[in-house]
Each structure stands twice: as structure tokens, then as C-alpha cells.
Design a protein around this motif. Structure first.
Motif, short mmCIF file in Angstrom:
data_model
loop_
_atom_site.label_atom_id
_atom_site.label_comp_id
_atom_site.label_asym_id
_atom_site.label_seq_id
_atom_site.Cartn_x
_atom_site.Cartn_y
_atom_site.Cartn_z
N PRO A 1 1.98 -2.21 1.64
CA PRO A 1 2.75 -1.19 0.90
C PRO A 1 1.92 -0.64 -0.25
N GLY A 2 1.80 0.70 -0.30
CA GLY A 2 1.07 1.34 -1.38
C GLY A 2 -0.44 1.31 -1.25
N GLU A 3 -0.98 0.65 -0.21
CA GLU A 3 -2.43 0.57 -0.04
C GLU A 3 -3.00 1.94 0.34
N ALA A 4 -4.08 2.30 -0.32
CA ALA A 4 -4.78 3.56 -0.01
C ALA A 4 -6.23 3.24 0.35
N PHE A 5 -6.71 3.85 1.42
CA PHE A 5 -8.11 3.67 1.82
C PHE A 5 -8.54 4.82 2.73
N LYS A 6 -9.85 5.02 2.83
CA LYS A 6 -10.42 6.05 3.71
C LYS A 6 -11.44 5.41 4.61
N VAL B 1 -1.72 1.59 17.07
CA VAL B 1 -2.36 2.84 16.68
C VAL B 1 -3.64 2.53 15.90
N VAL B 2 -4.62 3.41 15.99
CA VAL B 2 -5.82 3.32 15.16
C VAL B 2 -5.49 4.00 13.84
N VAL B 3 -5.82 3.34 12.74
CA VAL B 3 -5.53 3.87 11.42
C VAL B 3 -6.83 4.39 10.81
N LYS B 4 -6.87 5.69 10.54
CA LYS B 4 -8.07 6.31 9.98
C LYS B 4 -8.09 6.23 8.46
N THR B 5 -6.94 6.53 7.85
CA THR B 5 -6.85 6.54 6.39
C THR B 5 -5.38 6.39 6.00
N CYS B 6 -5.16 5.86 4.81
CA CYS B 6 -3.80 5.77 4.25
C CYS B 6 -3.86 6.24 2.80
N ASN B 7 -2.80 6.92 2.36
CA ASN B 7 -2.77 7.41 0.98
C ASN B 7 -1.77 6.66 0.10
N GLY B 8 -1.19 5.59 0.64
CA GLY B 8 -0.20 4.83 -0.11
C GLY B 8 1.21 5.07 0.38
N ASP B 9 1.45 6.22 1.00
CA ASP B 9 2.76 6.55 1.56
C ASP B 9 2.68 6.87 3.06
N TRP B 10 1.56 7.47 3.46
CA TRP B 10 1.37 7.91 4.83
C TRP B 10 0.01 7.42 5.33
N CYS B 11 -0.08 7.20 6.65
CA CYS B 11 -1.34 6.82 7.28
C CYS B 11 -1.66 7.80 8.40
N GLU B 12 -2.90 8.25 8.43
CA GLU B 12 -3.36 9.11 9.52
C GLU B 12 -3.74 8.19 10.68
N THR B 13 -3.11 8.42 11.83
CA THR B 13 -3.27 7.52 12.96
C THR B 13 -3.59 8.26 14.24
N GLN B 14 -4.01 7.49 15.25
CA GLN B 14 -4.23 8.01 16.59
C GLN B 14 -3.66 7.03 17.59
#
Length: 166
Positions: free
Chosen positions: A161-166, A130-143
Motif C-alpha cells: 500500500p502506497g509503494e511507488a516505483f518505476k 499481471v506484470v507490474v511496470k510501475t506504481c505511483n502509490g495508488d495505481w499500477c501500470e500492468t500487462q
């Protein structure tokens, strides 16, 4: 202070993350840019090819740098050296590679929103890239294959684990 659970993983990653000669953090996740990438046993073209990847977008973890070469690890734990221009900063991930080969009815749910009770928009088999757009530490927005949504971060290999990025 004693950390447990996900907090301990974040602290361990934060302590382990250092800057490599490139100025970028080590370790870090990247993906394969090219459709054909040689994984070599050492950092140079004179070293033997141990593995050939034949698909762009495969996630890799950069664990070491030497000149223009990056020592990488894939989701199965295979390690070797790749020339840096064959790697992309685009984040991708593999859905639950540790569940591959298990029960046929094992799926990873992709949700419309970053909540476990949100509508499921897709059910992904283990091992899907999957392509990962963003993660908030618990969930990742993917395609994946035209479907977009949120996957629990603990269900992918490609974000710490716990990593957050946009």
C-alpha cells in the motif's frame, strides 16, 4: 503525528522494511524466474519439498534471507524457502486473490489511464497474474495477456500500500 488509512500502511511498511544480508530490502516482492520451483521447508536442498510451483512469473514476497536461500510467501500465505537464483526482480502481481471463489461476476478493471473514470481496457478475474511496470502509490501500470493499462494498487497482491516505483 497520527496516521490513518493508506498513510498508516506506508508508514508501517517503511518501518518494517530493513535490509537483509543481500543488501536488498526485507520484505520485498519478486517473482519466480523458473517454470518449476521447489518450495522447501528449510533453507537447503536437504530439506523436504513442501510445494512445487509450475509456472514462471508467480509473485512472491521475500520475508527472510539465509545464505543463498530466500524465505518467501505467496498470495495465499504459503511460506517456504526457495534458492535465490530461481527468483527474479521482475515485479508481478495477482489481481485480488482475496476475491477468488466469490461471485462469478467479480472483476478487476484495467483502465487506459490511472483514474477510476478512465476507459476500461480489460476486465480481469481475481487471481490473474499481471506484470507490474510501475506504481505511483495508488495505481499500477500492468500487462496481462497482451492488454496493458492501470489497475488500482489496492486491487493487487504484489505491491505494498502506497509503494511507488518505476
Amino acid at each position: 503525528m497520527l496516521l490513518s488509512g493508506a498513510g498508516a500502511g506506508v508508514a508501517a511498511h517503511a518501518q518494517a522494511a530493513t535490509k537483509g544480508p543481500s543488501g536488498l530490502p526485507l520484505p520485498r516482492f519478486v517473482s519466480l524466474k523458473a517454470k518449476r520451483v521447489n518450495l522447501r521447508v528449510g533453507p537447503g536442498q536437504d530439506y523436504a519439498v513442501a510445494w512445487l510451483y509450475t509456472k514462471a512469473g508467480v509473485p512472491m514476497e521475500v520475508i527472510q534471507e539465509y545464505d543463498n536461500w530466500r524465505r518467501v510467501r505467496d498470495a495465499e500465505g504459503t511460506e517456504g524457502w526457495v534458492y535465490q537464483s530461481l527468483l527474479s526482480g521482475e515485479r508481478t502481481a495477482v489481481t485480488a486473490p482475496w476475491k477468488m471463489g466469490e461471485a462469478q461476476d467479480e472483476f478487476i478493471d484495467m483502465h487506459r489511464e490511472a483514474r477510476s473514470n478512465a476507459d476500461v481496457v480489460a476486465r480481469l478475474e481475481p487471481g490473474v497474474v499481471v506484470v507490474v511496470k510501475t506504481c505511483n502509490g495508488d495505481w499500477c501500470e500492468t500487462q496481462a495477456d497482451g492488454a496493458g493499462g492501470w489497475v488500482q494498487q489496492s486491487e493487487i497482491w504484489g505491491a505494498y500500500p502506497g509503494e511507488a516505483f518505476k
